[in-house]
Design a protein around this motif. Structure first.
Motif, PDB file in Angstrom:
ATOM      1  N   SER A 112      18.762  45.769 -22.615  1.00 37.04           N
ATOM      2  CA  SER A 112      19.546  46.116 -21.250  1.00 37.04           C
ATOM      3  C   SER A 112      18.847  47.336 -20.676  1.00 37.04           C
ATOM      4  N   GLY A 113      18.878  47.390 -19.375  1.00 34.85           N
ATOM      5  CA  GLY A 113      18.518  48.764 -18.520  1.00 34.85           C
ATOM      6  C   GLY A 113      17.369  48.760 -18.018  1.00 34.85           C
ATOM      7  N   GLU A 114      16.709  49.636 -17.926  1.00 36.24           N
ATOM      8  CA  GLU A 114      15.385  49.807 -17.101  1.00 36.24           C
ATOM      9  C   GLU A 114      14.006  49.340 -18.067  1.00 36.24           C
ATOM     10  N   GLY A 115      13.183  48.690 -17.135  1.00 30.23           N
ATOM     11  CA  GLY A 115      11.822  48.255 -17.610  1.00 30.23           C
ATOM     12  C   GLY A 115      11.011  49.297 -18.113  1.00 30.23           C
ATOM     13  N   PHE A 116       9.807  48.672 -18.871  1.00 25.93           N
ATOM     14  CA  PHE A 116       8.967  49.839 -19.204  1.00 25.93           C
ATOM     15  C   PHE A 116       8.348  50.710 -18.291  1.00 25.93           C
ATOM     16  N   ASP A 117       8.184  50.134 -17.154  1.00 28.50           N
ATOM     17  CA  ASP A 117       7.508  50.765 -15.975  1.00 28.50           C
ATOM     18  C   ASP A 117       8.702  51.490 -15.225  1.00 28.50           C
ATOM     19  N   GLU A 118       9.877  51.563 -15.497  1.00 31.29           N
ATOM     20  CA  GLU A 118      10.899  52.156 -14.936  1.00 31.29           C
ATOM     21  C   GLU A 118      11.712  53.440 -15.569  1.00 31.29           C
ATOM     22  N   VAL A 119      11.460  53.659 -17.072  1.00 31.28           N
ATOM     23  CA  VAL A 119      11.937  54.669 -17.611  1.00 31.28           C
ATOM     24  C   VAL A 119      11.323  55.989 -17.604  1.00 31.28           C
ATOM     25  N   ALA A 120      11.916  57.179 -17.907  1.00 20.63           N
ATOM     26  CA  ALA A 120      11.106  58.248 -17.991  1.00 20.63           C
ATOM     27  C   ALA A 120      10.042  58.305 -18.843  1.00 20.63           C
ATOM     28  N   GLU A 121      10.111  57.593 -20.050  1.00 24.32           N
ATOM     29  CA  GLU A 121       9.122  57.821 -20.788  1.00 24.32           C
ATOM     30  C   GLU A 121       9.324  56.787 -21.876  1.00 24.32           C
ATOM     31  N   SER A 122       8.232  56.147 -22.400  1.00 24.53           N
ATOM     32  CA  SER A 122       8.386  55.182 -23.386  1.00 24.53           C
ATOM     33  C   SER A 122       6.967  55.074 -24.011  1.00 24.53           C
ATOM     34  N   MET A 123       7.069  55.023 -25.441  1.00 21.08           N
ATOM     35  CA  MET A 123       5.843  54.852 -26.370  1.00 21.08           C
ATOM     36  C   MET A 123       5.849  54.061 -27.517  1.00 21.08           C
ATOM     37  N   PHE A 124       4.798  53.584 -28.015  1.00 21.51           N
ATOM     38  CA  PHE A 124       4.847  52.945 -29.277  1.00 21.51           C
ATOM     39  C   PHE A 124       3.668  53.504 -30.215  1.00 21.51           C
ATOM     40  N   GLY A 125       3.823  53.574 -31.457  1.00 18.58           N
ATOM     41  CA  GLY A 125       2.866  54.113 -32.364  1.00 18.58           C
ATOM     42  C   GLY A 125       3.066  53.631 -33.686  1.00 18.58           C
ATOM     43  N   PHE A 126       2.186  53.940 -34.620  1.00 17.93           N
ATOM     44  CA  PHE A 126       2.245  53.640 -36.005  1.00 17.93           C
ATOM     45  C   PHE A 126       1.522  54.706 -36.917  1.00 17.93           C
ATOM     46  N   MET A 127       2.048  54.849 -38.219  1.00 19.44           N
ATOM     47  CA  MET A 127       1.601  55.859 -38.857  1.00 19.44           C
ATOM     48  C   MET A 127       1.485  55.155 -40.328  1.00 19.44           C
ATOM     49  N   THR A 128       0.712  55.719 -41.347  1.00 19.38           N
ATOM     50  CA  THR A 128       0.429  55.392 -42.415  1.00 19.38           C
ATOM     51  C   THR A 128       0.240  56.520 -43.569  1.00 19.38           C
ATOM     52  N   ARG A 129       1.086  56.134 -44.643  1.00 19.95           N
ATOM     53  CA  ARG A 129       1.175  57.126 -45.716  1.00 19.95           C
ATOM     54  C   ARG A 129       1.448  56.380 -46.964  1.00 19.95           C
ATOM     55  N   ASP A 130       1.236  57.185 -48.154  1.00 18.27           N
ATOM     56  CA  ASP A 130       1.674  56.795 -49.370  1.00 18.27           C
ATOM     57  C   ASP A 130       3.368  57.055 -49.781  1.00 18.27           C
ATOM     58  N   ARG A 131       3.935  55.982 -50.437  1.00 21.39           N
ATOM     59  CA  ARG A 131       5.337  56.228 -50.631  1.00 21.39           C
ATOM     60  C   ARG A 131       5.890  57.565 -51.477  1.00 21.39           C
ATOM     61  N   VAL A 132       5.146  58.098 -52.294  1.00 22.31           N
ATOM     62  CA  VAL A 132       5.458  59.316 -52.723  1.00 22.31           C
ATOM     63  C   VAL A 132       5.340  60.673 -52.134  1.00 22.31           C
ATOM     64  N   ARG A 133       4.860  60.300 -50.798  1.00 21.75           N
ATOM     65  CA  ARG A 133       4.648  61.586 -49.943  1.00 21.75           C
ATOM     66  C   ARG A 133       5.949  62.239 -49.374  1.00 21.75           C
ATOM     67  N   ARG A 134       7.026  61.294 -49.322  1.00 27.55           N
ATOM     68  CA  ARG A 134       8.272  61.621 -48.659  1.00 27.55           C
ATOM     69  C   ARG A 134       8.136  62.264 -47.160  1.00 27.55           C
ATOM     70  N   GLY A 135       8.519  63.422 -46.829  1.00 24.68           N
ATOM     71  CA  GLY A 135       8.447  63.665 -45.393  1.00 24.68           C
ATOM     72  C   GLY A 135       9.555  63.211 -44.546  1.00 24.68           C
TER      73      GLY A 135
END
Length: 719
Positions: free
Chosen positions: A566-589
């Motif tokens: 619901s609400g504002e579209g991707f081209d209407e919001v003040a800011e929107s992003m997508f991304g991905f990270m990779t790491r090993d399970r034991v690294r925590r953080g």
């Protein structure tokens, strides 16, 4: 902007001094965000007066933090994510029990809770506990151990550039002279730079018409003559861009009131175009309504000294007829006269290439020789980008496919049944050979070509509209390896004026793209993947995560999607992003660690469902990412993975099975013309200037080298 766009830091002309301590602090801080300063950049900062060096360091750090999305606070709904994610229904019940306890002041028994659930509708969004952070960002940080350092952390090198004015001019010339259309972000940058560089060096040519329009807007505002306009549509683009409208002419534009000087400039340009070639009037009809609205702003009847410009608006009103070439071609096809259609199309080389599939389907074996002759004669008048596009198209036409995928300039995608018969393999091979020879002829002859093998699997960026702005963004169709035990993708958004609820989810598909499960706000974990919790209001920004343990994932394809509930579209919001990270399970953080970010993309499409990328498991168990940058129309309200999973799976199947023209194709053509060819290995020592092609520029390239990196891959495409 220069740093974010080029990963080059403009050199500062400041007082000399001992800035070595600042340089060391800068490099240490950059490492925490996944960057490092090149040797030349460290030396430059070290040689500046400490105060000036510190000002520069602050700007550099701010730029790279924004680049990877670390300029905002990425909180998680469940404070211990991914360790304390509850069962979905149990969590909803706890939220409801809390709401009833608040309402009645006592804890509600399970029997009474069930009775109320049978008789009362439940709105999750209205429950006090649901969809709102219950802890601060500081409390989130305190609940997580520090990330354990790893040699697999991403390290991106920042290089020293020239003086600021030099970097501005260089980027302006590159963007304006691009042989491929720019994306929205780069078009906006070009508009700013065109104003800044109005009195400076100009590109020899601006091949792409949209780019040309943006450059001419700066000239129009400054009272300079418009340059390079050779069709009436070029003038229409300038008027749209000057009105803050859509320069691609895909969306309607509300024309502003033009000053008299601007009206004269636009009408004069129109008059010149039509006076040189009356056949250009045929281009008016496809945009007749726009021309009518523009005529209301330009008042052509007040300018009798531009008679040819007035003809444009007469055609738009229907007072004058101008049959287009496309109309005559349609009549030839309708009568079954393929040879006549080819003869007509030969007068418009670009149109011939765009109609080539249709011509090859309609042509008989006796006609094919004439088609190849017409094609060979037309190639010189067609841009390299179009030749590459047609070459990619032909690769996918020798085999039948059940689904045909369409993507418009706004990255909106849809599929339909492909009822076209496949083209004969021999016809495809001979036609492709003609295109290969022409593209090879246009390519330069590098003396020493050095290529990073990683770049070979990336799709050729034939249009900036096939990707998004951001960090480490690959063109649609590119394939990159995904390494690490844990894949974590995220979305962040901040609403502008009204409550906005985005939902991150993952569709899990099997070998034949069949549904195997999903992870979303309706199903917190599935197949080993975990969801961080649903945020339903983003007045101060909101982040959602999904963890995918790659070794445990049973699905063949993992399809992240961001649904607008619901609400504002991707081209209407003040800011929107997508991304991905990779790491090993034991690294925590923390849930978000900037130095583990492999990609961060803006989301600015017009659909209600975003499909940034698909992760695929190979036969050997390794994982890779194929870049989509697609948007699906979706519903105006209530988009969910369960509802759109069939259409999403069909779209993903079509993209995964499509063969894209990659960098490897042009590198192989370049390799035949190069004096020498070397496959680059990290740490390799080069002692002579080279032409380097890779994702990132390596530190220590010899002076005089040319580096074609991710942000410049379109420069491989010949003019």
């Amino acid at each position: 902007m220069i740093i974010r766009r080029t990963l080059r830091v403009p050199a500062i002309d400041g007082p000399p001094g001992d800035g070595a301590a600042v340089a060391r602090q800068l490099d240490a801080t950059l490492l925490g965000v996944g960057f490092t300063a090149s040797r030349e950049l460290m030396e430059h900062v070290s040689g500046l007066e400490p105060g000036v060096a510190m000002d520069l360091a602050v700007r550099v750090i701010a730029a790279v933090r924004e680049l990877v999305g670390d300029h905002v606070r990425h909180n998680s709904y469940f404070i211990g994510f991914p360790d304390d994610v509850p069962d979905t229904v149990e969590f909803w019940v706890s939220c409801l029990r809390d709401a009833l306890a608040r309402a009645y002041g006592v804890k509600v028994a399970k029997r009474e809770l069930r009775a109320r659930l049978r008789t009362l509708p439940v709105n999750l969004l209205a429950l006090p506990w649901y969809g709102r952070y219950r802890h601060t960002y500081a409390e989130l940080l305190a609940a997580h151990d520090e990330l354990i350092a790893s040699a697999q952390d991403r390290i991106t090198v920042l290089h020293l550039g020239g003086a600021l004015e030099q970097e501005i001019t260089s980027l302006y010339l590159r963007l304006a002279g691009s042989v491929t259309p720019l994306g929205e972000a780069d078009l906006a940058i070009l508009g700013e730079l065109a104003v800044e560089c109005l009195d400076g060096e100009q590109p020899e040519s601006v091949p792409v018409r949209e780019n040309r329009a943006v450059v001419n807007v700066a000239r129009l505002a400054a009272g300079r003559p418009l340059a390079g306009l050779d069709t009436v549509t070029d003038v229409l683009r300038v008027a749209c861009a000057a009105s803050a409208g859509d320069v691609s002419l895909q969306a309607p534009t509300r024309f502003r009131s033009f000053r008299r000087r601007e009206r004269r400039a636009l009408l004069a340009a129109l008059d010149r175009v039509v006076a040189d070639n009356r056949g250009k009037l045929a281009d008016v009809t496809p945009h007749a309504r726009r021309w009518q609205r523009l005529g209301e702003r330009l008042h052509p009847h007040e300018h009798g000294y531009f008679p040819h410009a007035r003809e444009v608006f007469a055609v738009a009103r229907g007072d004058r007829k101008a049959r287009s070439l496309a109309g005559r071609v349609e009549l030839a096809f309708a009568s079954g006269d393929v040879r006549r259609a080819v003869k007509l199309l030969s007068a418009a080389p670009g149109l011939l290439l765009r109609q080539l599939d249709r011509v090859l389907r309609k042509a008989s074996p006796d006609d094919f020789g004439e088609v190849l002759t017409a094609l060979s004669g037309a190639l010189d008048g067609v841009s390299g980008r179009v030749l590459c596009s047609v070459r990619e198209h032909l690769v996918n036409r020798a085999e039948p496919d059940a689904v045909r995928v369409f993507v418009n300039r706004n990255r909106r995608a849809w599929t339909t049944d492909d009822r076209r018969p496949p083209l004969d393999g021999a016809v495809v091979a001979r036609t492709a050979g003609v295109l290969d020879a022409e593209l090879a002829r246009r390519l330069p002859e590098p003396a020493r070509l050095v290529v990073d093998p990683v770049v070979l699997a990336l799709a050729l960026p034939l249009s900036g509209k096939a990707s998004e702005g951001g960090f480490a963004i690959m063109p649609r169709g590119s394939v990159t390896p995904v390494r690490g035990e844990l894949l974590r993708f995220f979305t962040y958004w901040r609403q502008a004026t009204r409550r906005t609820d985005y939902d991150l989810s993952a569709l899990l598909l099997g070998d034949q793209f069949e549904y195997e499960g999903h992870v979303s706000w309706t199903n917190y974990h599935d197949g080993g993947a975990y969801y961080s919790g649903d945020i339903t209001d983003a007045a101060n920004g909101a982040t959602e995560f999904i963890d995918v343990p790659l070794a445990d994932m049973r699905a063949r394809y993992v399809v992240p999607q961001v649904n607008i509930y619901s609400g504002e579209g991707f081209d209407e919001v003040a800011e929107s992003m997508f991304g991905f990270m990779t790491r090993d399970r034991v690294r925590r953080g923390r849930p978000f660690e900037p130095r583990t970010v492999r990609m961060r993309s803006d989301m600015r499409g017009s659909g209600r469902v975003a499909l940034p990328v698909v992760f695929a498991r190979g036969e050997d168990g390794s994982w890779s990412a194929k870049w989509l940058h697609l948007y699906v129309r979706g519903a105006s309200w209530g988009n969910r993975t369960e509802v759109n999973q069939v259409s999403t799976a069909m779209l993903v199947r079509a993209v995964m099975r499509r063969e894209y023209l990659t960098v490897r194709y042009l590198v192989e053509l370049l390799r035949r013309k190069a004096g020498s060819y070397t496959a680059y290995q990290p740490g390799m020592s080069l002692d002579q200037p080279v032409t380097f092609v890779g994702v990132e520029r390596p530190d220590g390239l010899p002076d005089g080298s040319e580096a074609i990196t991710l942000d410049r891959l379109n420069e491989l495409v010949p003019e």
